[in-house]
Design an enzyme around this catalytic site. Structure first.
Site, PDB file in Angstrom:
ATOM      1  N   ASN A  10      21.229  21.669  35.442  1.00  0.00           N
ATOM      2  CA  ASN A  10      22.266  22.316  34.628  1.00  0.00           C
ATOM      3  C   ASN A  10      23.507  22.467  35.495  1.00  0.00           C
ATOM      4  O   ASN A  10      23.576  23.352  36.339  1.00  0.00           O
ATOM      5  CB  ASN A  10      21.750  23.691  34.165  1.00  0.00           C
ATOM      6  CG  ASN A  10      22.810  24.487  33.426  1.00  0.00           C
ATOM      7  OD1 ASN A  10      23.869  23.957  33.064  1.00  0.00           O
ATOM      8  ND2 ASN A  10      22.538  25.770  33.202  1.00  0.00           N
ATOM      9  N   TRP A  11      24.469  21.577  35.288  1.00  0.00           N
ATOM     10  CA  TRP A  11      25.647  21.558  36.164  1.00  0.00           C
ATOM     11  C   TRP A  11      26.640  22.659  35.820  1.00  0.00           C
ATOM     12  O   TRP A  11      27.604  22.885  36.554  1.00  0.00           O
ATOM     13  CB  TRP A  11      26.342  20.196  36.077  1.00  0.00           C
ATOM     14  CG  TRP A  11      25.515  19.064  36.607  1.00  0.00           C
ATOM     15  CD1 TRP A  11      24.189  19.104  36.980  1.00  0.00           C
ATOM     16  CD2 TRP A  11      25.946  17.725  36.844  1.00  0.00           C
ATOM     17  NE1 TRP A  11      23.781  17.867  37.415  1.00  0.00           N
ATOM     18  CE2 TRP A  11      24.840  17.003  37.342  1.00  0.00           C
ATOM     19  CE3 TRP A  11      27.166  17.069  36.672  1.00  0.00           C
ATOM     20  CZ2 TRP A  11      24.919  15.657  37.682  1.00  0.00           C
ATOM     21  CZ3 TRP A  11      27.242  15.727  37.004  1.00  0.00           C
ATOM     22  CH2 TRP A  11      26.130  15.032  37.511  1.00  0.00           C
ATOM     23  N   LYS A  12      26.461  23.303  34.683  1.00  0.00           N
ATOM     24  CA  LYS A  12      27.377  24.371  34.243  1.00  0.00           C
ATOM     25  C   LYS A  12      28.831  23.841  34.238  1.00  0.00           C
ATOM     26  O   LYS A  12      29.042  22.661  33.999  1.00  0.00           O
ATOM     27  CB  LYS A  12      27.208  25.623  35.106  1.00  0.00           C
ATOM     28  CG  LYS A  12      25.731  26.034  35.217  1.00  0.00           C
ATOM     29  CD  LYS A  12      25.509  27.394  35.778  1.00  0.00           C
ATOM     30  CE  LYS A  12      24.008  27.679  35.845  1.00  0.00           C
ATOM     31  NZ  LYS A  12      23.680  29.017  36.254  1.00  0.00           N
ATOM     32  N   HIS A  96      21.260  29.555  26.836  1.00  0.00           N
ATOM     33  CA  HIS A  96      21.313  29.933  28.248  1.00  0.00           C
ATOM     34  C   HIS A  96      21.821  31.374  28.360  1.00  0.00           C
ATOM     35  O   HIS A  96      22.673  31.802  27.574  1.00  0.00           O
ATOM     36  CB  HIS A  96      22.237  28.973  29.011  1.00  0.00           C
ATOM     37  CG  HIS A  96      22.138  29.165  30.485  1.00  0.00           C
ATOM     38  ND1 HIS A  96      22.808  30.169  31.131  1.00  0.00           N
ATOM     39  CD2 HIS A  96      21.420  28.515  31.425  1.00  0.00           C
ATOM     40  CE1 HIS A  96      22.495  30.123  32.422  1.00  0.00           C
ATOM     41  NE2 HIS A  96      21.663  29.121  32.624  1.00  0.00           N
ATOM     42  N   GLU A  98      23.909  32.703  30.200  1.00  0.00           N
ATOM     43  CA  GLU A  98      25.372  32.825  30.304  1.00  0.00           C
ATOM     44  C   GLU A  98      26.022  32.715  28.930  1.00  0.00           C
ATOM     45  O   GLU A  98      27.046  33.350  28.665  1.00  0.00           O
ATOM     46  CB  GLU A  98      25.910  31.761  31.283  1.00  0.00           C
ATOM     47  CG  GLU A  98      25.544  32.121  32.729  1.00  0.00           C
ATOM     48  CD  GLU A  98      25.331  30.930  33.649  1.00  0.00           C
ATOM     49  OE1 GLU A  98      25.733  29.806  33.307  1.00  0.00           O
ATOM     50  OE2 GLU A  98      24.727  31.131  34.727  1.00  0.00           O
ATOM     51  N   GLU A 168      14.055  31.851  32.384  1.00  0.00           N
ATOM     52  CA  GLU A 168      15.030  32.079  33.441  1.00  0.00           C
ATOM     53  C   GLU A 168      15.327  33.574  33.530  1.00  0.00           C
ATOM     54  O   GLU A 168      16.152  34.087  32.763  1.00  0.00           O
ATOM     55  CB  GLU A 168      16.333  31.334  33.132  1.00  0.00           C
ATOM     56  CG  GLU A 168      16.158  29.842  32.990  1.00  0.00           C
ATOM     57  CD  GLU A 168      17.469  29.105  33.257  1.00  0.00           C
ATOM     58  OE1 GLU A 168      17.486  28.297  34.186  1.00  0.00           O
ATOM     59  OE2 GLU A 168      18.467  29.372  32.573  1.00  0.00           O
ATOM     60  N   GLY A 174      21.521  32.143  39.954  1.00  0.00           N
ATOM     61  CA  GLY A 174      22.681  32.067  40.840  1.00  0.00           C
ATOM     62  C   GLY A 174      22.743  33.181  41.871  1.00  0.00           C
ATOM     63  O   GLY A 174      23.764  33.374  42.526  1.00  0.00           O
ATOM     64  N   SER A 214      17.517  30.165  40.700  1.00  0.00           N
ATOM     65  CA  SER A 214      17.488  29.927  42.143  1.00  0.00           C
ATOM     66  C   SER A 214      16.309  29.067  42.591  1.00  0.00           C
ATOM     67  O   SER A 214      15.765  29.283  43.674  1.00  0.00           O
ATOM     68  CB  SER A 214      17.527  31.257  42.916  1.00  0.00           C
ATOM     69  OG  SER A 214      18.724  31.961  42.618  1.00  0.00           O
ATOM     70  N   GLY A 235      20.168  25.051  38.559  1.00  0.00           N
ATOM     71  CA  GLY A 235      21.610  25.222  38.511  1.00  0.00           C
ATOM     72  C   GLY A 235      22.237  24.757  39.819  1.00  0.00           C
ATOM     73  O   GLY A 235      22.464  23.564  40.050  1.00  0.00           O
ATOM     74  N   GLY A 236      22.498  25.710  40.710  1.00  0.00           N
ATOM     75  CA  GLY A 236      23.206  25.442  41.968  1.00  0.00           C
ATOM     76  C   GLY A 236      22.671  24.233  42.723  1.00  0.00           C
ATOM     77  O   GLY A 236      23.447  23.361  43.153  1.00  0.00           O
TER      78      GLY A 236
HETATM   79  P1  PGA Z   1      20.552  28.607  39.434  1.00  0.00           P
HETATM   80  O1  PGA Z   1      20.813  28.446  37.855  1.00  0.00           O
HETATM   81  O2  PGA Z   1      19.532  27.545  39.812  1.00  0.00           O
HETATM   82  O3  PGA Z   1      21.876  28.391  40.062  1.00  0.00           O
HETATM   83  O4  PGA Z   1      20.004  29.972  39.643  1.00  0.00           O
HETATM   84  C1  PGA Z   1      19.788  28.125  36.959  1.00  0.00           C
HETATM   85  C2  PGA Z   1      20.321  28.130  35.558  1.00  0.00           C
HETATM   86  O5  PGA Z   1      21.178  28.974  35.245  1.00  0.00           O
HETATM   87  O6  PGA Z   1      19.919  27.302  34.721  1.00  0.00           O
END
Ligand code: PGA
Length: 254
Positions: A10-12, A96, A98, A168, A174, A214, A235-236
């Site tokens: 997930n590159w956001k 998600h 967010e 999640e 993050g 994470s 994500g990251g």
């Molecule tokens: P993260 O994000 O790996 O940076 O914690 C995961 C996500 O939000 O899908």
């Protein structure tokens, strides 16, 4: 019941179209031909067209990060399922945390997107998970139960093969804080039970439940070794081809 691991990036809101070409090319050169683990990248909308071209001969699948529940029309700024399908997008992340936190999405509004996705042959990666406050108040299981029941209301059991869930925990996204292997497995097993109640034993047992929050090369093996963890939503660590592909390697070894 054997479930193939899915490792999704997930590159956001990161990478311009030109940056995404580099990242996809690098990922593709490392894991683009293996089929033991399913791999998917979810770049921003603006990179989907380029990504689609680059992945034409690849085993790496393409995903989007959101979509509209509406089929077309006067919805300024929105992107429909049909537009995504036309670019050979296969997966779509929905709900998600967010989106829930910053854009007011709810179980009910996300449910409409989940149903629209599956009607258009897109595979939803439906995200659920509790906040820190909810965990501290021992509400984790109640929260995920409502998210599963309301978010999947009316989901056709005949399309169960296209459903993916992602657990999640919001406090782990993050932040560098990961759920322990046991914490993840506890919630995943509970969600598995909810899916079995909703869809039946065989069908509920066939749905992949990804862990996200994470996840990185250092902790992936332990999480992926849990019986109900069927992959990761990264994500990251998905913004670096080597880190992302190390997680894919961990899944291959698992
Ligand atoms: P993260 O994000 O790996 O940076 O914690 C995961 C996500 O939000 O899908």
């Amino acid at each position: 019941m054997s479930r193939k691991y899915l490792i999704a990036g997930n590159w956001k809101m990161n990478t311009t179209p030109s940056e995404s070409v580099d990242l996809i090319s690098e990922i593709n050169s490392i894991v683009g031909q293996q089929i033991q683990v399913q791999v998917c990248v979810c770049p921003p909308y603006t990179s989907l067209q380029k990504a689609s071209g680059l992945l034409e001969q690849s085993e790496v699948q393409l995903g989007a990060q959101d979509m509209s529940a509406e089929p077309s029309g006067a919805y300024t700024g929105e992107i429909s399922a049909e537009m995504l399908r036309d670019l050979y997008v296969n997966f779509v992340i929905l709900g998600h945390s967010e989106r829930r936190q910053y854009f007011g999405e709810t179980n009910v509004s996300i449910n409409k997107k989940v149903l629209a996705a599956v009607q258009n042959n897109l595979k939803p990666i439906y995200c659920i998970g509790e906040t820190l406050e909810e965990r501290e108040n021992n509400q984790t299981l109640d929260v995920v139960k409502a998210q599963v029941k309301e978010g999947l209301e009316g989901f056709p059991v005949t399309d169960i093969d296209s459903l993916v869930l992602a657990y999640e925990p919001v406090w782990a996204i993050g932040t560098g804080k990961t759920a322990t292997d046991e914490m993840a497995q506890e919630v995943h097993a509970y969600v598995r039970g909810l899916l079995v109640d909703l869809f039946g034993d065989t069908q509920g047992s066939s749905v992949r439940i990804l862990y996200g929050g994470s996840m990185k090369p250092e902790n992936a093996s332990g999480l992926l070794a849990q019986p109900d963890v069927d992959g990761g939503l990264i994500g990251g660590a998905s913004l670096n081809a080597k880190s992302f592909c190390s997680i894919v390697e961990a899944a291959i070894e698992s």
